[in-house]
Design an enzyme around this catalytic site. Structure first.
Site, PDB file in Angstrom:
ATOM      1  N   ALA A  62       0.842  -1.206   0.000  1.00  0.00           N
ATOM      2  CA  ALA A  62       0.000   0.000   0.000  1.00  0.00           C
ATOM      3  C   ALA A  62       0.871   1.248   0.000  1.00  0.00           C
ATOM      4  O   ALA A  62       0.600   2.219  -0.723  1.00  0.00           O
ATOM      5  CB  ALA A  62      -0.932  -0.001   1.203  1.00  0.00           C
ATOM      6  N   ASP A  63       1.926   1.241   0.789  1.00  0.00           N
ATOM      7  CA  ASP A  63       2.872   2.356   0.791  1.00  0.00           C
ATOM      8  C   ASP A  63       3.582   2.476  -0.551  1.00  0.00           C
ATOM      9  O   ASP A  63       3.713   3.571  -1.115  1.00  0.00           O
ATOM     10  CB  ASP A  63       3.914   2.153   1.889  1.00  0.00           C
ATOM     11  CG  ASP A  63       3.432   2.610   3.254  1.00  0.00           C
ATOM     12  OD1 ASP A  63       2.944   3.746   3.359  1.00  0.00           O
ATOM     13  OD2 ASP A  63       3.553   1.841   4.213  1.00  0.00           O
ATOM     14  N   LEU A  64       4.080   1.360  -1.050  1.00  0.00           N
ATOM     15  CA  LEU A  64       4.895   1.389  -2.270  1.00  0.00           C
ATOM     16  C   LEU A  64       4.086   1.864  -3.471  1.00  0.00           C
ATOM     17  O   LEU A  64       4.564   2.689  -4.262  1.00  0.00           O
ATOM     18  CB  LEU A  64       5.478   0.006  -2.529  1.00  0.00           C
ATOM     19  CG  LEU A  64       6.464  -0.492  -1.469  1.00  0.00           C
ATOM     20  CD1 LEU A  64       6.820  -1.951  -1.712  1.00  0.00           C
ATOM     21  CD2 LEU A  64       7.730   0.368  -1.469  1.00  0.00           C
TER      22      LEU A  64
ATOM     23  N   GLY B   5       3.532   5.588  -3.328  1.00  0.00           N
ATOM     24  CA  GLY B   5       4.726   6.322  -3.726  1.00  0.00           C
ATOM     25  C   GLY B   5       4.942   6.307  -5.225  1.00  0.00           C
ATOM     26  O   GLY B   5       5.291   7.333  -5.836  1.00  0.00           O
TER      27      GLY B   5
END
Length: 401
Positions: free
Chosen positions: A174-176, A179
């Site tokens: 989810a973070d990647l 980004g």
């Protein structure tokens, strides 16, 4: 920073007000492509991920986590809650093209650094905000965390064994993805500014990006109105496309279409399946998923993983071993593709980082500087703004730097 060929974003300057993973992933990508990235960190504490350890990289005080997403950046310590710190941000913005931040919605406005406050003064500025739920909507004020987004965004309901618990993905996807989508948005805004001279805000919500990459599973739901079940290591739309036990372990078999299935059956001596209506087409195999699995399991258990890989690859049938990370990084293809890069760290140690996967024939990513130590470039950047050594010392004594 070491001298390497300029990347496609050379000449662009990024003010990086991000920390942890989603924002730093975006700004590292911009840095890899040639932009100058000035990372603002809290005095003494720095980016939270500096403390996400063990493991620390040997012979340094840096966490492996931090090193993974902060190369090609200059670290400046600055307390933006203080008026003097905010004044320095404005000095930096005079020469910056892009600002990337991942504060909670409205947090930077408290310091006069929100989009609405900065856009009139810096109309060419591209302002990328990465948050858990975006700038609007009922959940906008909520904080965003990777596991929370994986849960709320649906992927955990799709991941795991059918009779087991919902599972998150083993890396913080989810973070990647937030980004990476942030970087795509920034690049689109840069192109728009080339044409019009106008900056804009890029609003990235982790929840939005998570829903976007539900891909075929999201479309399966929209087409049927039915929640897709967890299938473990099987594919919702293709069979056989899954993990099978081999004689000495496991293997992934990926049979993507009917001609490949025919070739597979002939190769393993099961031509009889081609006349069975349960196996005749991919649609029928999906309908009879368990029968296909039960029928092929003893076939796949008859040989070792290595034997299957050699046999199936020769017949151009998709397959592969399930590698541990030690096997991934030793794989001859990964080595040949230079997927790991060694960089000289300010501590004197050599650190290894995972390479940028974008391959550009004319302007490839560059590795100009290892992830910085906390405040490594404070004096350099502040002096570039015209501050004297005495002024910098005063700011440091006051806890601004």
């Amino acid at each position: 920073m070491s001298q390497q060929p300029a990347g496609p974003l050379a000449g662009l300057r990024v003010l990086d007000l991000t920390r942890v993973l989603a924002g730093p992933t975006c700004t590292q990508m911009l840095g890899d492509l040639g932009a100058e990235v000035i990372k603002i960190e809290r005095p003494e504490a720095g980016d939270d991920t500096r403390g996400f350890a063990p493991p620390f990289w040997p012979e340094t005080k840096e966490s492996a986590y931090f090193l993974g997403v902060n190369r090609n950046k200059k670290s400046v310590t600055l307390d933006i809650a203080k008026p003097a710190g905010q004044a320095i941000i404005h000095q930096l913005l005079e020469s910056c093209d892009i600002l990337v931040e991942n504060f909670k919605v409205g947090a930077l406005a408290k310091y006069g650094l929100g989009w609405e406050q900065l856009h009139p003064k810096y109309p060419r500025l591209i302002y990328c905000s990465i948050t858990g739920f975006g700038q609007t909507g009922p959940y906008a004020p909520r904080p965003g965390y990777d596991s929370l987004i994986q849960a709320m965004g649906g992927v955990m309901s799709l991941t795991g064994e059918p009779d087991g618990l919902p599972q998150k993905v083993g890396v913080p996807v989810a973070d990647l993805f937030a980004g990476l989508y942030g970087c795509v948005g920034v690049l689109a805004a840069v192109n728009h500014r080339h044409a019009t001279g106008e900056g804009q805000q890029v609003d990235i919500g982790m929840m939005d990006t998570h829903v976007a990459w539900l891909a075929n599973q999201g479309m399966n739901y929209l087409a049927t109105g039915e929640n897709p079940p967890r299938l473990g290591n099987q594919h919702p739309n293709i069979v056989p496309y899954q993990v099978f036990p081999s004689k000495d372990g496991h293997i992934v078999l990926s049979v993507g279409n009917d001609p490949t299935f025919e070739r597979f059956c002939k190769l393993v001596g099961r031509e009889d399946l081609l006349a069975d209506p349960h196996f005749a087409t991919n649609a029928k195999r999906v309908e009879n998923r368990q029968l296909v699995t039960d029928t092929l399991t003893p076939v796949m258990q008859s040989r070792t993983t290595k034997e299957w890989v050699e046999t199936l690859e020769a017949a151009k049938i998709g397959c592969g071993p399930i590698n541990k990370l030690s096997e991934v990084f030793a794989d001859p293809h990964i080595v040949a593709r230079n997927c790991v890069v060694e960089m000289e760290h300010a501590s004197g140690a050599t650190v290894k980082v995972i390479a940028n996967p974008v391959r550009l024939s004319a302007t490839p990513p560059t590795y100009r500087a290892a992830p910085p130590t906390l405040g490594q470039h404070s004096d350099e950047v502040l002096a570039g703004l015209g501050l004297t050594a005495e002024e910098i010392a005063t700011l440091r004594a006051g806890g601004v730097v």
